[in-house]
Design an enzyme around this catalytic site. Structure first.
Site, PDB file in Angstrom:
ATOM      1  N   ASP A   4       2.091  19.192  13.432  1.00  0.00           N
ATOM      2  CA  ASP A   4       2.440  17.600  11.307  1.00  0.00           C
ATOM      3  C   ASP A   4       1.540  18.644  11.002  1.00  0.00           C
ATOM      4  OD1 ASP A   4       1.860  14.764  11.918  1.00  0.00           O
ATOM      5  OD2 ASP A   4       0.251  16.129  10.468  1.00  0.00           O
ATOM      6  N   ASP A  32       6.759  15.807  10.178  1.00  0.00           N
ATOM      7  CA  ASP A  32       6.215  16.234   8.309  1.00  0.00           C
ATOM      8  C   ASP A  32       6.297  17.591   8.446  1.00  0.00           C
ATOM      9  OD1 ASP A  32       3.522  16.313   9.403  1.00  0.00           O
ATOM     10  OD2 ASP A  32       2.855  14.358   8.471  1.00  0.00           O
ATOM     11  N   HIS A  48      -5.508  12.135  13.867  1.00  0.00           N
ATOM     12  CA  HIS A  48      -6.702  11.583  12.373  1.00  0.00           C
ATOM     13  C   HIS A  48      -7.586  10.954  13.273  1.00  0.00           C
ATOM     14  CE1 HIS A  48      -4.238  13.952   9.620  1.00  0.00           C
ATOM     15  NE2 HIS A  48      -3.159  13.442   9.804  1.00  0.00           N
ATOM     16  N   TYR A  62       7.736  11.962   7.811  1.00  0.00           N
ATOM     17  CA  TYR A  62       8.203  10.241   7.223  1.00  0.00           C
ATOM     18  C   TYR A  62       9.557  10.337   6.561  1.00  0.00           C
ATOM     19  CZ  TYR A  62       3.565  10.033   8.382  1.00  0.00           C
ATOM     20  OH  TYR A  62       2.444  10.387   9.945  1.00  0.00           O
ATOM     21  N   HIS A  66      -0.826  17.482   8.471  1.00  0.00           N
ATOM     22  CA  HIS A  66      -2.035  17.345   8.617  1.00  0.00           C
ATOM     23  C   HIS A  66      -2.667  17.782   9.360  1.00  0.00           C
ATOM     24  CE1 HIS A  66       0.867  13.991   6.445  1.00  0.00           C
ATOM     25  NE2 HIS A  66      -0.318  14.634   5.663  1.00  0.00           N
ATOM     26  N   ASP A  69       0.624  -1.200   0.000  1.00  0.00           N
ATOM     27  CA  ASP A  69      -0.270   0.206   0.119  1.00  0.00           C
ATOM     28  C   ASP A  69       0.663   1.082   0.005  1.00  0.00           C
ATOM     29  OD1 ASP A  69      -1.436   1.887   0.999  1.00  0.00           O
ATOM     30  OD2 ASP A  69      -2.554   1.515   2.227  1.00  0.00           O
TER      31      ASP A  69
HETATM   32  C1  X5A Z   1       0.002  11.282  11.586  1.00  0.00           C
HETATM   33  C2  X5A Z   1       0.004  11.289  10.106  1.00  0.00           C
HETATM   34  C3  X5A Z   1      -1.046  10.838   7.844  1.00  0.00           C
HETATM   35  C4  X5A Z   1      -1.466  10.591   6.670  1.00  0.00           C
HETATM   36  C5  X5A Z   1      -1.431  10.644   5.297  1.00  0.00           C
HETATM   37  C6  X5A Z   1      -2.865  10.054   4.269  1.00  0.00           C
HETATM   38  N1  X5A Z   1      -0.721  10.689   8.828  1.00  0.00           N
HETATM   39  N2  X5A Z   1      -2.369   9.994   3.099  1.00  0.00           N
HETATM   40  O1  X5A Z   1       0.777  12.001   9.864  1.00  0.00           O
HETATM   41 ZN    ZN Z   2       0.931  14.221   9.540  1.00  0.00          ZN
END
Ligand code: X5A
Ligand code: ZN
Length: 702
Positions: free
Chosen positions: A172, A265, A135, A305, A174, A20
Site C-alpha cells: 500500500d 493506492d 493503520h 481508490y 501509505h 468529508d
Molecule cells: C488504507 C489506506 C489511507 C488513509 C489516507 C488518509 N488509508 N488521508 O489507504
Molecule cells: Zn493506503
C-alpha cells in the site's frame, strides 16, 4: 489446491454518511469494482471461494484492547451525529452503524484465508475486504482502518498454527504504522513497507516511517521502511525495491508465511499515491513473492481508490496467484535517482541486521577475481562510461497489449525414458518438428548428426515452436551432454527467426558462446559458473557460481534478474553445460524467478543424465515454490568482490543493477531515467505494455 478468494458482500455496507472529502474515497464501489473485474476476466471462476466470517472477540483481542473493541461495538447503535463526533476523535476515520460488522468480517476474512492456506485447503489467496486494516492500532482507528486485519492474521498464525517467522509485505502507498507498532519488538514478524513519504510531508507525517526506524529490542531489524521521497515512482523503482531490499532480506529471514497488505493506492491513477507503476507490476511483485514460504502467500486488500486502477491491479494479483505468466511491463527499466537514494538508505540502515545486505561494505572497486580479457579490452570505468543508455525499446504502444495465457504452462521433452518417471504424464511432449527441418539444422552442427541427438533436437524444436507460437509457456528439454551447446545455438537462431526480438541465454557451467553470435543487443549471454568473472561486452557477461546460499542469491537477485528485467527478453534459454555445479533447489529457484521477466517464456536445456535437475527445473517453471536452499550462509569474500566488481561496471548499461544513486560529483552521466518524476498520468489513462511477441501470423508461418 488452488487460490482462495475470501469475500462477503456485507462488507459493502459501511459507507460515509456525511461530507468529508478526505474519507469519501473509501467507498463500497471499491469492492464492487474489484469483484466485477475478477468476474469479467474469468478469474473469480478459477478461484476457490471461501466465505468471510466475523472474527471473534478473542481473535480481535489478539491485537486490540478490550476497551477499544467495546467502543467499536457500541457504534452499532449510534446516530449519525454521534458517529460523526466519535469519528472526529481519530485521524481520517468514519464510522457507520455497520462498521463493527464489516470490520469483524474483514478481520475474519484474513483469518479464513490464513487458515485455508495453513491447513492446505488452498495454496495461496486473496481476501477482498473493507474497511482496510494496516493503520489501525491497539486502541485506535486510523486512516480508514478499524481493526488491523493483517496483524490479527499474523498473530493468529503464530498462536493457532505455531508459526515462528511471518513476513508482512505492505505495498500500500501509505505507511502501515499500525502493523509497525504492533510488531515493533517482535522478531517473529518481519514487516516491510514502502510508502509515499516526501521527507515526512505526506500523511501520516511520522518520523518513525523513515528508513532509520528498524524495530526495537529483540525486534531490531524486523521493521523495514522504504520511504519514497518523490511521487511518480514506476515499475522499475518498485522492482528495484524488491530485488535489492525486500527479497534479499526475505530469503535470509526464510518465512513460513507471507502476508501481503495489498493496497493498490500505489498504482498509477490513484489520487492518494500519485505514483506511476502499472497494474501489471503487481503480477510481477506477487510472482516474485511466491518463491518464498513454499508459495504460501495471503494477500489482504488495504487501500486503492482509483476504481479502474484498483480493479485491474487486483486482477493482476489474482492472475499471478493462480500461476499465470506475467504480462510485459511498460516504461523504462531504470530506477530514478530519488528511489535509488531511498534504497541506498534503507540498505544502509538494515545492513547491521542482515548479512545479505552487508555486501555493500565491500569496496566497490574492482575485486581481484574480476578479469578483463585483453584482446577485447573493456573501457568501462565508473565516471567514464562509454555506454550511453541505448534508445529505449518499443514502449507505450497506443493500444493496450492484449496478452493471452498459453493453454499449456509447462511441457517437457526428455530423451531418456527413466528421467520422465517422476513427472506427471500430461506434461510430456511426444511430438517432433518435421524431419526436414530437424535435419536441416543438424547439418550445421556435427554434434547433432547422431540418431539420438537428432531425435532430441526434433522434440526440442517442436517444444520451442510451441513456446514461440504461444501454445506452451515454458519447457524443459534434454539431449546428450555433447549436444547441449549446439542445441542452444539452434534455439537462439530459431528464436530470433521466429519472432523473438531479444533472447536471454542463461548458461551455467563451461559452455562457450558461439563465436559467430552477433553482439548487436538481440542476445544477452549470461554465463554463470564459467571460467572467469568477466565482462566481454554489455551483452556477454561471465560470473562465478557462488557456493554459498548468500552468494547464489546475490548473484540471482543482484545481477541476473536486474539484467533480465533491463533486457526485456521475449524468450529465455537456460542451458546447463559441463561442470555447471547447480544443485536441484538452486535450479528450481532460478527457473521460478526467471519466469517473471520473461513473461513465462523460459526453455531449459540440459543433458539427459540429470533427471533430478530436469524435475527441479520443471517444477520451478510450473510456478511451484522452490524448496529451501538450506540455512543462509554468507557469500565468500571472493564471490562478493567478483559480484561487486561486475555490478560496478554493469550498472552503466544495466541500470536495474544499481543499489545506490550515482554520485553526481564524479561526473556520472545523468541518464534521462534518473531525472524523473514527471506528473502523473490522467486517471484511467494507463500506459500500455508493449507486446512481447509480434502478431502470431508472423510466428506461425511454418
Ligand atoms: C488504507 C489506506 C489511507 C488513509 C489516507 C488518509 N488509508 N488521508 O489507504
Ligand atoms: Zn493506503
Amino acid at each position: 489446491m488452488g487460490t482462495a478468494l475470501v469475500y462477503h458482500e456485507d462488507m459493502m455496507a459501511t459507507r460515509l454518511l456525511w461530507d468529508d472529502p478526505e474519507c469519501k474515497i473509501e467507498s463500497p464501489e471499491r469492492l464492487a469494482a474489484a469483484l466485477g473485474c475478477l468476474r469479467q476476466c474469468g478469474l473469480e471462476q478459477r478461484c476457490l471461494h471461501v466465505a468471510a466470517r466475523e472474527a471473534s472477540e478473542a481473535e480481535l483481542s489478539l491485537v486490540h484492547s478490550p476497551e477499544y473493541v467495546d467502543l467499536v461495538r457500541r457504534t452499532q447503535t449510534l446516530g449519525t451525529e454521534e458517529l460523526q463526533a466519535l469519528s472526529g476523535q481519530y485521524d481520517a476515520v468514519y464510522f457507520h452503524p455497520s462498521t463493527f460488522h464489516c470490520a469483524r468480517l474483514a478481520a475474519g476474512a484474513a483469518l479464513q484465508l490464513v487458515d485455508a492456506v495453513l491447513t492446505g485447503t488452498a495454496h495461496n489467496g486473496l481476501a477482498l475486504v473493507r474497511p482496510p486494516g494496516h493503520h489501525s492500532q491497539r486502541a485506535a482507528a486510523n486512516g480508514f482502518c478499524v481493526f488491523n486485519n493483517v496483524a490479527i492474521a499474523a498473530e493468529h498464525a503464530k498462536r493457532k498454527h505455531g508459526l515462528c517467522r511471518i513476513l508482512v509485505v505492505d505495498w500500500d502507498i501509505h505507511h502501515g504504522q499500525g502493523i509497525q507498532y504492533i510488531f515493533e519488538d517482535d522478531p517473529s514478524v518481519l514487516y516491510f513497507s514502502w510508502h509515499r513519504y516526501e521527507h515526512g510531508r505526506f500523511w501520516p507525517f511520522l518520523p518513525e516511517s523513515d528508513a532509520d526506524t528498524v524495530g526495537q529490542g529483540q525486534g531490531r531489524g524486523f521493521t523495514i521502511n522504504l520511504p519514497w521521497n518523490q511521487v511518480g515512482m514506476t515499475n522499475a523503482d518498485y522492482l528495484a525495491a524488491f530485488l535489492h531490499v525486500l527479497l534479499p532480506v526475505a530469503f535470509e529471514f526464510d518465512p513460513e508465511l507471507v502476508l501481503v497488505s495489498a493496497g493498490f493506492d500505489s498504482v498509477v491513477g490513484d489520487p492518494e499515491g500519485q505514483m506511476q507503476a502499472t497494474p501489471e507490476c503487481f503480477a510481477h511483485l506477487t510472482q516474485l513473492l511466491q518463491v518464498l514460504a513454499g508459495g504460501r502467500v495471503c494477500a489482504v486488500l488495504e487501500g486503492g481508490y482509483h476504481l479502474e486502477s484498483l480493479a485491474q491491479s487486483v486482477c493482476m494479483t489474482v492472475r499471478a496467484l493462480l500461476g499465470d505468466p506475467t504480462p510485459a511491463l511498460s516504461g523504462p527499466m531504470a530506477p530514478c535517482q530519488s528511489a535509488l537514494e531511498s534504497i541506498q538508505n534503507v540498505r544502509g540502515a538494515q545492513a547491521p541486521h542482515w548479512k545479505s545486505l552487508q555486501q555493500q561494505d565491500v569496496s566497490p572497486g574492482l575485486g581481484p577475481s574480476i578479469h578483463f580479457p585483453e584482446e577485447r579490452p573493456l573501457l568501462l570505468l565508473p565516471g567514464n562510461p562509454v555506454y550511453k543508455a541505448e534508445p529505449l525499446p518499443r514502449l507505450l504502444l497506443d493500444q493496450k497489449h492484449h496478452y493471452s495465457v498459453p493453454p499449456v504452462r509447462m511441457a517437457v521433452a526428455l530423451t531418456a525414458p527413466h528421467s520422465t518417471s517422476a513427472l506427471p504424464p500430461d506434461v510430456l511432449c511426444q511430438q517432433s518438428a518435421p524431419k526436414w527441418e530437424t535435419e536441416a539444422w543438424a547439418k550445421s552442427h556435427e554434434s547433432l548428426a547422431q540418431d539420438e541427438t537428432l531425435t532430441a533436437l526434433g522434440k526440442f524444436l517442436y517444444l520451442l515452436s510451441r513456446v514461440l507460437d504461444g501454445q506452451v509457456s515454458s519447457g524443459v528439454a534434454s539431449t546428450l551432454a555433447s549436444a547441449v551447446a549446439a542445441t542452444l545455438d539452434v534455439a537462439i537462431w530459431q528464436g530470433l527467426s521466429r519472432g523473438a526480438e531479444r533472447v536471454l541465454c542463461v548458461v551455467l557451467g563451461q559452455l562457450d558462446r558461439p563465436l559467430d553470435l552477433a553482439d548487436d543487443g538481440r542476445i544477452l549471454w549470461l554465463n554463470i559458473g564459467g571460467k572467469e568473472a568477466a565482462i566481454f561486452s554489455m551483452y556477454h557477461v561471465s560470473m562465478p557460481l557462488p557456493r554459498t546460499t548468500g552468494g547464489f542469491l546475490s548473484c540471482i537477485l543482484g545481477v541476473v534478474l536486474p539484467m533480465a528485467y533491463g533486457f526485456r527478453p521475449d524468450l529465455v534459454l537456460v542451458a546447463l553445460g559441463p561442470d555447471h555445479g547447480l544443485q536441484a533447489p538452486q535450479a528450481a529457484l532460478l527457473a521460478a524467478m526467471l519466469r517473471a521477466p520473461a513473461g513465462g517464456r523460459v526453455l531449459a536445456l540440459l543433458e539427459e543424465s540429470a533427471p533430478q535437475l530436469a524435475q527441479a527445473l520443471a517444477q520451478g517453471l510450473c510456478g511451484e515454490a522452490p524448496p529451501s536452499l538450506g540455512p543462509f550462509s554468507t557469500a565468500s569474500r571472493v564471490d562478493l568482490q567478483a559480484l561487486m566488481g561486475l555490478r560496478a561496471q554493469l550498472q552503466w548499461r544495466w541500470e536495474m543493477v544499481r543499489v545506490a544513486a550515482p554520485e553526481p560529483t564524479r561526473g556520472a552521466p545523468c541518464s534521462r531515467s534518473l531525472e524523473r518524476p514527471e506528473t502523473s498520468a490522467p486517471p484511467g489513462n494507463f500506459p500500455a505494455a508493449a507486446p512481447a511477441l509480434p502478431p502470431s501470423a508472423s510466428v506461425n508461418d511454418r
